[in-house]
Design a protein around this motif. Structure first.
Motif, PDB file in Angstrom:
ATOM      1  N   PHE A 359       0.843  -1.196   0.000  1.00  0.00           N
ATOM      2  CA  PHE A 359       0.000   0.000   0.000  1.00  0.00           C
ATOM      3  C   PHE A 359       0.881   1.248   0.000  1.00  0.00           C
ATOM      4  O   PHE A 359       2.078   1.191   0.316  1.00  0.00           O
ATOM      5  N   SER A 360       0.280   2.377  -0.370  1.00  0.00           N
ATOM      6  CA  SER A 360       1.039   3.623  -0.396  1.00  0.00           C
ATOM      7  C   SER A 360       0.096   4.802  -0.198  1.00  0.00           C
ATOM      8  O   SER A 360      -1.133   4.662  -0.219  1.00  0.00           O
ATOM      9  N   ASP A 361       0.699   5.974  -0.029  1.00  0.00           N
ATOM     10  CA  ASP A 361      -0.051   7.223   0.063  1.00  0.00           C
ATOM     11  C   ASP A 361       0.043   7.997  -1.247  1.00  0.00           C
ATOM     12  O   ASP A 361      -0.111   9.218  -1.269  1.00  0.00           O
ATOM     13  N   GLU A 362       0.294   7.275  -2.326  1.00  0.00           N
ATOM     14  CA  GLU A 362       0.437   7.907  -3.627  1.00  0.00           C
ATOM     15  C   GLU A 362      -0.828   8.683  -3.986  1.00  0.00           C
ATOM     16  O   GLU A 362      -1.946   8.172  -3.870  1.00  0.00           O
ATOM     17  N   LYS A 418      -7.086   4.589  -3.948  1.00  0.00           N
ATOM     18  CA  LYS A 418      -7.634   4.598  -2.589  1.00  0.00           C
ATOM     19  C   LYS A 418      -9.151   4.478  -2.632  1.00  0.00           C
ATOM     20  O   LYS A 418      -9.822   5.127  -3.431  1.00  0.00           O
ATOM     21  N   ASN A 445      -7.310  -0.548   1.890  1.00  0.00           N
ATOM     22  CA  ASN A 445      -7.484   0.241   0.674  1.00  0.00           C
ATOM     23  C   ASN A 445      -8.368   1.473   0.892  1.00  0.00           C
ATOM     24  O   ASN A 445      -8.306   2.433   0.114  1.00  0.00           O
ATOM     25  N   ASN A 447      -7.978   3.819   2.852  1.00  0.00           N
ATOM     26  CA  ASN A 447      -7.169   5.022   3.064  1.00  0.00           C
ATOM     27  C   ASN A 447      -5.833   5.001   2.324  1.00  0.00           C
ATOM     28  O   ASN A 447      -5.035   5.936   2.469  1.00  0.00           O
ATOM     29  N   HIS A 448      -5.597   3.934   1.543  1.00  0.00           N
ATOM     30  CA  HIS A 448      -4.300   3.807   0.876  1.00  0.00           C
ATOM     31  C   HIS A 448      -4.474   3.207  -0.522  1.00  0.00           C
ATOM     32  O   HIS A 448      -5.332   2.351  -0.734  1.00  0.00           O
ATOM     33  N   THR A 449      -3.631   3.653  -1.438  1.00  0.00           N
ATOM     34  CA  THR A 449      -3.591   3.043  -2.762  1.00  0.00           C
ATOM     35  C   THR A 449      -3.004   1.636  -2.646  1.00  0.00           C
ATOM     36  O   THR A 449      -2.031   1.415  -1.928  1.00  0.00           O
TER      37      THR A 449
END
Length: 614
Positions: A359-362, A418, A445, A447-449
């Motif tokens: 996951f990421s914050d992208e 997200k 998912n 809150n995260h990509t």
């Protein structure tokens, strides 16, 4: 209903399997656009008395054979397919998953072995196989990978002397029509591929190329070298995908090999027709097939040969229904044994797949609504999300052993923004995850990509079986995948996962806050996230497939260890061959579509040689 556009006609406007009202509207518009594939005339109204060659199965190999054998004008060739024409969705790359749970594939499932897949519904997974003209080449992800030269050297070294690396490479080039104008300027790439064959090879009209190049740079940072073309690099490194698509449309084998010959007078195709048995006389000579169509069974005679190209699942099933296979198993199903071939349906090897949730914050540039309307670009200039398959159009091939002659792993990634709507439905329907497993991914998912890495073990040591559930041809075969039966596969898979997750320390993933997410599975929730024991447990609980079964009718020299000779003739039976992925004596370092085409190109040469016509 028939739709007319640009002076052409399109049959089968839509299969109707889209997941939303918007997508249904898109499908309707696609039908009105009219794709380049034409419907092949069904010859079922002819008097099917006798043909020189009967080919069973219009998948990758069957389409190639029908084209190449009908080049001989005095040979009459009949191609028999259990399904019908492909629907319009099959031409749209972005819809390739939409047909995985439809009447256009066999909808097979593995058996529950009580050991693996306990994080999947009923302990089993889907093994979709195409049931239409063009077969699985109309539902696959279109990735064109030739494999590593060592794969084919192993074929030759095992005594299959007709299959030199040089012959194999020549037959790849014979099939290819390479068209990537940008990469084709590179002399290494231009010289590697063929340019006059029927099968168009290109790259996707990708809308994700910037992100794809960032991922390739990240692979390069962890030692998986960036290369211009994966086939030129002998299936090592990371690159943009080569695919059987161009101008935003799929190039299936039916489009490449059958449509151009639809008017040949010596070629016929019979659709929606199930071959239930190969007919064999008292001299152990194949002389025809039994075919059921519209509730009526007919006998069709073959003057020269019957060729089974029904794939690694259905070909051994047909052989066993015809009395060719392990005697004890056949007798247990009430089938008289004609030839006791113990290896029919044995040695099943598949490219097992494991999903890794990163996951990421992208930040996402578009909203989901923007993405849907981006789809409309497809009908303007064949661009947008529908012009490519659903994964990012990059792939990586690598080994954990620095001295490896061929890659151990293939990786690609499916990216979901997200709070992606419909994510749980995709996991439940495509992966057959239980709610417990799917919910753990969906929660993160929100809150995260999600970057869902799909890692495939290319050369597993474990093997399974294809057996009969009954003597009824309409009953599906029993698929025992037997994943991770060999502990070495499990250990190697974990090492491959750990290598892949070095990506989290690269510049790209650090810049987007990438992190490993825990996927909850029945037996692993208490284990330390990322530990070797955690990964071993996870692999067993949710292992899946990349849909690449092979070797169930292995080629070789001995009847005790193989099913066909290196000229692909079935041991113990005259006038009967197998030409499809089931004959491969070991697995390929990559996706199997291209090798299945190559096998059929080489088989056509061997058949012509046998009759002094090549």
């Amino acid at each position: 209903m028939t739709w007319t556009s640009y002076g052409a006609t399109c049959s089968a406007p839509s299969a109707g399997y889209s997941a939303s009202t918007f997508a249904s509207a898109v499908q309707l518009l696609a039908a009105a656009q009219c794709f380049s594939e034409e419907s092949l005339p069904d010859s079922s109204d002819q008097n099917f008395a006798a043909y020189d060659f009967i080919i069973v199965g219009a998948g990758a190999s069957g389409c190639v054979l029908a084209n190449r054998l009908s080049e001989i004008e005095h040979w009459n060739v009949l191609l028999i397919e259990a399904g019908g024409d492909p629907p319009v969705e099959s031409s749209i790359p972005g819809y390739h998953f939409s047909l995985h749970n439809s009447d256009f594939n066999w909808r097979y499932k593995t058996v529950n072995d009580g050991r693996t897949n306990q994080g999947n519904q009923d302990g089993c997974i889907y093994w979709p196989r195409g049931k239409m003209v063009g077969g699985s080449t109309n539902i696959n992800a279109m990735m064109y990978v030739q494999g590593n030269s060592e794969d084919y050297q192993r074929w030759f070294d095992a005594g299959n002397t007709e299959w030199t690396v040089e012959d194999v490479r020549r037959c790849f080039r014979k099939s290819e029509n390479y068209q990537d104008q940008l990469l084709d300027q590179d002399p290494d790439i231009r010289n590697h591929y063929g340019h006059d064959g029927p099968l168009v090879i290109n790259t996707f009209n990708s809308t994700e190329r910037v992100r794809g190049n960032k991922l390739i740079s990240a692979y390069d940072e962890i030692g998986i070298k960036k290369v211009k073309d994966i086939n030129v690099a002998n299936a090592f490194g990371a690159a943009i995908m080569t695919v059987t698509a161009s101008n935003g449309e799929r190039n299936s084998m039916s489009k490449a090999y059958l449509v151009p010959i639809k008017d040949r007078k010596n070629f016929s195709i019979m659709k929606n027709a199930l071959v239930t048995k190969v007919l064999i006389n008292d001299l152990n000579q194949a002389y025809g097939v039994l075919v059921e169509q519209n509730g009526v069974t007919v006998t069709i005679h073959a003057n020269i040969e019957v060729i089974l190209s029904a794939g690694a699942l259905n070909t051994p099933q047909i052989l066993m229904l015809s009395g060719i296979g392990p005697k004890e198993h056949l007798e247990s199903k009430g089938i008289q044994t004609i030839v006791d071939l113990p290896m029919v349906g044995q040695n099943l090897i598949d490219h097992l797949l494991f999903p890794i949730t990163v996951f990421s914050d992208e930040l996402t540039e578009n909203s989901e609504a923007d993405d849907e309307f981006d789809n409309l670009k497809y009908f303007h200039n064949r661009s947008g999300p529908l012009a490519q398959n659903v994964v990012l159009d990059t792939f990586a091939f690598y080994a954990t052993n620095e001295d490896a002659k061929y890659p151990e792993f293939e990786a690609y990634v499916l990216r979901k923004r997200k709070n992606s709507s419909g994510l749980k439905k995709e996991f439940v329907t495509l992966f057959r995850f239980t709610d417990h497993v799917a919910d753990s991914i969906v929660e993160l998912n929100q809150n995260h990509t999600l970057h869902l890495f799909l890692l495939s073990l290319l050369h597993p040591l474990s093997s399974g079986t294809i057996t009969l559930s009954s003597n009824n041809p309409k009953d599906p075969p029993l698929i025992n995948a037997n994943y991770f039966a060999d502990d070495n596969d499990l250990e190697l898979m974990v090492s491959g996962i750990q290598k892949l997750l070095e990506l989290l320390d690269t510049e790209y993933f650090k810049s987007i806050g990438g992190f490993l997410g825990r996927t909850r599975t029945p037996n692993c929730d208490e284990l330390e996230l990322g530990s070797r024991e955690y990964w071993k447990c996870q692999c067993l609980d949710i292992v899946s497939t990349v849909f690449h079964p092979v070797k169930t009718c292995k080629m070789g020299q001995l009847e005790s260890d193989s099913v066909v000779s290196s000229r692909l003739k079935v041991h113990g039976v005259e006038n009967l061959r197998v030409v499809d992925g089931s004959v491969m004596p070991n697995h390929i370092s990559g996706n199997t579509m291209a090798p299945c085409v190559m096998v059929a190109e080489r088989a056509a040469e061997l058949i012509k040689e046998d009759y002094n016509l090549y």
